[in-house]
Design a protein around this motif. Structure first.
Motif, PDB file in Angstrom:
ATOM      1  N   GLU A 185      29.671  41.186  41.539  1.00  0.00           N
ATOM      2  CA  GLU A 185      30.739  41.308  40.556  1.00  0.00           C
ATOM      3  C   GLU A 185      32.034  40.757  41.147  1.00  0.00           C
ATOM      4  OE1 GLU A 185      32.287  41.126  37.559  1.00  0.00           O
ATOM      5  OE2 GLU A 185      30.636  42.477  37.095  1.00  0.00           O
ATOM      6  N   THR A 186      32.692  39.853  40.434  1.00  0.00           N
ATOM      7  CA  THR A 186      33.922  39.237  40.941  1.00  0.00           C
ATOM      8  C   THR A 186      35.108  39.468  40.018  1.00  0.00           C
ATOM      9  OG1 THR A 186      33.432  37.125  39.834  1.00  0.00           O
ATOM     10  CG2 THR A 186      32.609  37.407  42.093  1.00  0.00           C
ATOM     11  N   HIS A 187      34.890  40.067  38.854  1.00  0.00           N
ATOM     12  CA  HIS A 187      35.961  40.219  37.866  1.00  0.00           C
ATOM     13  C   HIS A 187      36.719  41.530  38.070  1.00  0.00           C
ATOM     14  CE1 HIS A 187      33.691  37.282  34.992  1.00  0.00           C
ATOM     15  NE2 HIS A 187      34.215  36.692  36.050  1.00  0.00           N
ATOM     16  N   LEU A 188      38.023  41.467  37.841  1.00  0.00           N
ATOM     17  CA  LEU A 188      38.909  42.577  38.206  1.00  0.00           C
ATOM     18  C   LEU A 188      38.580  43.881  37.488  1.00  0.00           C
ATOM     19  CD1 LEU A 188      41.415  43.629  39.697  1.00  0.00           C
ATOM     20  CD2 LEU A 188      42.796  42.823  37.758  1.00  0.00           C
ATOM     21  N   ILE A 189      38.466  43.858  36.167  1.00  0.00           N
ATOM     22  CA  ILE A 189      38.306  45.118  35.432  1.00  0.00           C
ATOM     23  C   ILE A 189      37.013  45.842  35.826  1.00  0.00           C
ATOM     24  CG2 ILE A 189      37.964  46.114  33.123  1.00  0.00           C
ATOM     25  CD1 ILE A 189      40.171  44.171  32.146  1.00  0.00           C
ATOM     26  N   PRO A 190      35.853  45.194  35.848  1.00  0.00           N
ATOM     27  CA  PRO A 190      34.665  45.937  36.293  1.00  0.00           C
ATOM     28  C   PRO A 190      34.743  46.404  37.735  1.00  0.00           C
ATOM     29  CG  PRO A 190      34.139  43.625  35.855  1.00  0.00           C
ATOM     30  CD  PRO A 190      35.503  43.870  35.324  1.00  0.00           C
ATOM     31  N   ILE A 191      35.414  45.636  38.598  1.00  0.00           N
ATOM     32  CA  ILE A 191      35.579  46.079  39.992  1.00  0.00           C
ATOM     33  C   ILE A 191      36.395  47.377  40.036  1.00  0.00           C
ATOM     34  CG2 ILE A 191      36.828  45.543  42.130  1.00  0.00           C
ATOM     35  CD1 ILE A 191      35.804  42.651  41.836  1.00  0.00           C
ATOM     36  N   ILE A 192      37.473  47.432  39.265  1.00  0.00           N
ATOM     37  CA  ILE A 192      38.289  48.658  39.217  1.00  0.00           C
ATOM     38  C   ILE A 192      37.457  49.825  38.694  1.00  0.00           C
ATOM     39  CG2 ILE A 192      40.290  49.780  38.170  1.00  0.00           C
ATOM     40  CD1 ILE A 192      41.554  46.950  37.928  1.00  0.00           C
ATOM     41  N   LEU A 193      36.737  49.600  37.601  1.00  0.00           N
ATOM     42  CA  LEU A 193      35.965  50.688  36.994  1.00  0.00           C
ATOM     43  C   LEU A 193      34.836  51.153  37.903  1.00  0.00           C
ATOM     44  CD1 LEU A 193      35.876  49.515  33.273  1.00  0.00           C
ATOM     45  CD2 LEU A 193      37.466  51.102  34.370  1.00  0.00           C
ATOM     46  N   GLN A 195      35.027  51.195  41.120  1.00  0.00           N
ATOM     47  CA  GLN A 195      35.676  52.026  42.136  1.00  0.00           C
ATOM     48  C   GLN A 195      35.993  53.415  41.565  1.00  0.00           C
ATOM     49  OE1 GLN A 195      39.150  53.270  42.953  1.00  0.00           O
ATOM     50  NE2 GLN A 195      38.001  54.165  44.651  1.00  0.00           N
ATOM     51  N   LEU A 196      36.444  53.456  40.329  1.00  0.00           N
ATOM     52  CA  LEU A 196      36.763  54.743  39.702  1.00  0.00           C
ATOM     53  C   LEU A 196      35.512  55.598  39.481  1.00  0.00           C
ATOM     54  CD1 LEU A 196      39.488  53.662  37.102  1.00  0.00           C
ATOM     55  CD2 LEU A 196      39.784  54.498  39.433  1.00  0.00           C
ATOM     56  N   LEU A 197      34.355  54.943  39.382  1.00  0.00           N
ATOM     57  CA  LEU A 197      33.081  55.662  39.254  1.00  0.00           C
ATOM     58  C   LEU A 197      32.476  56.028  40.609  1.00  0.00           C
ATOM     59  CD1 LEU A 197      31.420  53.633  36.361  1.00  0.00           C
ATOM     60  CD2 LEU A 197      31.882  56.101  36.324  1.00  0.00           C
ATOM     61  N   GLY A 198      33.166  55.643  41.699  1.00  0.00           N
ATOM     62  CA  GLY A 198      32.678  55.954  43.033  1.00  0.00           C
ATOM     63  C   GLY A 198      31.660  54.972  43.571  1.00  0.00           C
ATOM     64  N   GLN A 199      31.528  53.818  42.913  1.00  0.00           N
ATOM     65  CA  GLN A 199      30.548  52.810  43.334  1.00  0.00           C
ATOM     66  C   GLN A 199      31.137  51.822  44.347  1.00  0.00           C
ATOM     67  OE1 GLN A 199      29.382  51.149  39.556  1.00  0.00           O
ATOM     68  NE2 GLN A 199      28.419  53.045  38.869  1.00  0.00           N
ATOM     69  N   ARG A 200      32.440  51.866  44.513  1.00  0.00           N
ATOM     70  CA  ARG A 200      33.133  51.047  45.522  1.00  0.00           C
ATOM     71  C   ARG A 200      34.125  51.940  46.258  1.00  0.00           C
ATOM     72  NH1 ARG A 200      33.442  45.273  44.733  1.00  0.00           N
ATOM     73  NH2 ARG A 200      32.117  44.648  42.972  1.00  0.00           N
ATOM     74  N   GLU A 201      34.374  51.588  47.514  1.00  0.00           N
ATOM     75  CA  GLU A 201      35.292  52.398  48.315  1.00  0.00           C
ATOM     76  C   GLU A 201      36.741  52.175  47.906  1.00  0.00           C
ATOM     77  OE1 GLU A 201      36.783  52.697  52.961  1.00  0.00           O
ATOM     78  OE2 GLU A 201      34.852  51.767  52.537  1.00  0.00           O
ATOM     79  N   LYS A 202      37.082  50.906  47.585  1.00  0.00           N
ATOM     80  CA  LYS A 202      38.491  50.599  47.309  1.00  0.00           C
ATOM     81  C   LYS A 202      38.596  49.356  46.433  1.00  0.00           C
ATOM     82  CE  LYS A 202      38.571  47.973  51.601  1.00  0.00           C
ATOM     83  NZ  LYS A 202      38.956  47.953  53.024  1.00  0.00           N
ATOM     84  N   ILE A 203      39.806  49.129  45.953  1.00  0.00           N
ATOM     85  CA  ILE A 203      40.142  47.914  45.199  1.00  0.00           C
ATOM     86  C   ILE A 203      41.143  47.128  46.039  1.00  0.00           C
ATOM     87  CG2 ILE A 203      41.189  47.001  43.092  1.00  0.00           C
ATOM     88  CD1 ILE A 203      40.598  49.953  41.962  1.00  0.00           C
ATOM     89  N   SER A 204      40.851  45.862  46.286  1.00  0.00           N
ATOM     90  CA  SER A 204      41.782  45.015  47.040  1.00  0.00           C
ATOM     91  C   SER A 204      42.639  44.215  46.076  1.00  0.00           C
ATOM     92  CB  SER A 204      41.020  44.060  47.965  1.00  0.00           C
ATOM     93  OG  SER A 204      40.307  44.786  48.945  1.00  0.00           O
ATOM     94  N   VAL A 205      43.954  44.286  46.270  1.00  0.00           N
ATOM     95  CA  VAL A 205      44.896  43.492  45.481  1.00  0.00           C
ATOM     96  C   VAL A 205      45.392  42.357  46.373  1.00  0.00           C
ATOM     97  CG1 VAL A 205      47.110  43.476  44.267  1.00  0.00           C
ATOM     98  CG2 VAL A 205      45.585  45.450  44.068  1.00  0.00           C
TER      99      VAL A 205
END
Length: 323
Positions: A185-193, A195-205
């Protein structure tokens, strides 16, 4: 019948879900990045490749195809830089094969999904269809090459086409039956979501010192269902003879910063994001926002769903993701 190439992918599957309400649909997809489960059951599904003449001939001989809609390009900018052969082979050479077989079967209506990447790094605040096309990566070059091929084929062979250049597709179908599922996944909105679901450790800006209101990049996000509607409007314009060769931008005309998108995701979900600031990425423009004035004036289309709606639909999908 309408042939949708790449109809099992993210944008293609949303188009099919809308299009089957109006037309009979055949989907061709090799499932390299698409999902069989995303294809509406009312459409006929054929597993095959747009670069395979036998697959294409079988479809054109078996079904009364009157138009083709093309969503089957590879679209990862970074990958296109690492492996340009893959991109030129599929996005250009295979599309030429598709066009050749179309003409051989006297099918001359074509809708092409293009991209903001054809503009490269623009020097204007609001990009319209007259803005200079200066791609900076093989992905953008491959799309612009096809646009030139379409113009030449229109002049020489009578091909009728509409090119739709769009920016950041986002969101999911309101039913949550289909949505955005890429690997990686490379798109911002699914990456954020994620992370909010606990599937990623962090969001890089990537970058906080751009010349924008809050220092982060601004991008033009558009709901995938709005995109689907635009494709159907373009198809109707071709089939009724209203248009013969046209290029349109699809966007919301506003743009949202990375920071705004994260804050809106937090607001919609009620979950706080874990954000890490990182260095800028090479080649990232500060602002990419489209003017969709032309398609509104000519076909009556505009983006109807705002950022909150985009995120709310995407969140519903990600909470119940089925593929």
């Amino acid at each position: 019948m309408i042939l949708v190439v790449g109809g099992a992918g993210y944008i293609g599957s949303h188009l099919v879900k809308e299009l089957v309400e109006k037309e009979k649909v055949v989907v061709l997809d090799n499932l390299s990045t698409g999902h069989r489960a995303a294809v509406d059951s009312r459409a006929i599904f054929v597993e095959g490749d747009l670069g395979n003449e036998e697959d294409l001939q079988m479809i054109f001989k078996s079904y009364p195809i009157k138009a083709v809609m093309h969503f089957a390009a590879y679209s990862l900018v970074g990958e296109s830089v690492i492996d340009p052969l893959k991109y030129y082979q599929n996005n250009v050479a295979s599309t030429l094969t598709l066009l050749k077989i179309m003409l051989k079967n006297n099918v001359k209506n074509f809708i092409f999904s293009s991209t903001a990447a054809t503009y490269g790094i623009p020097d204007v605040e609001l990009i319209d269809e007259t803005s200079a096309t200066k791609p900076i990566n093989p992905y953008g070059h491959s799309k612009l090459m096809v646009e030139q091929i379409l113009a030449d084929f229109s002049t020489s062979y009578g091909l009728q086409y509409v090119v739709l250049r769009y920016f950041n597709a986002a969101g999911a179908h309101q039913s949550a039956a289909i949505g955005e599922s890429h690997n990686p996944e490379t798109h911002l909105i699914p990456i954020i979501l994620q992370q909010l679901l606990g599937q990623r450790e962090k969001i890089s800006v990537f970058g906080s010192d751009y010349d924008t209101e809050d220092g982060t990049c601004i991008r033009d996000y558009i709901h995938v269902t709005d995109l689907a509607t635009a494709h159907i409007r373009a198809l109707e314009a071709l089939l009724t003879g209203k248009k013969e060769a046209e290029i349109y931008n699809l966007g919301n005309g506003l743009g949202y910063s990375v920071k705004e998108v994260i804050e809106t995701c937090e607001k919609v979900t009620g979950v706080k994001a874990n954000v890490e600031m990182a260095d800028r990425r090479a080649g990232d423009p500060a602002r990419l926002v489209a003017s969709s004035k032309k398609i509104f004036e000519e076909l009556g289309w505009k983006a109807e769903r705002n950022l909150e709606r985009i995120i709310a639909d995407a969140w519903k999908w990600h909470q119940n993701q089925t593929y």
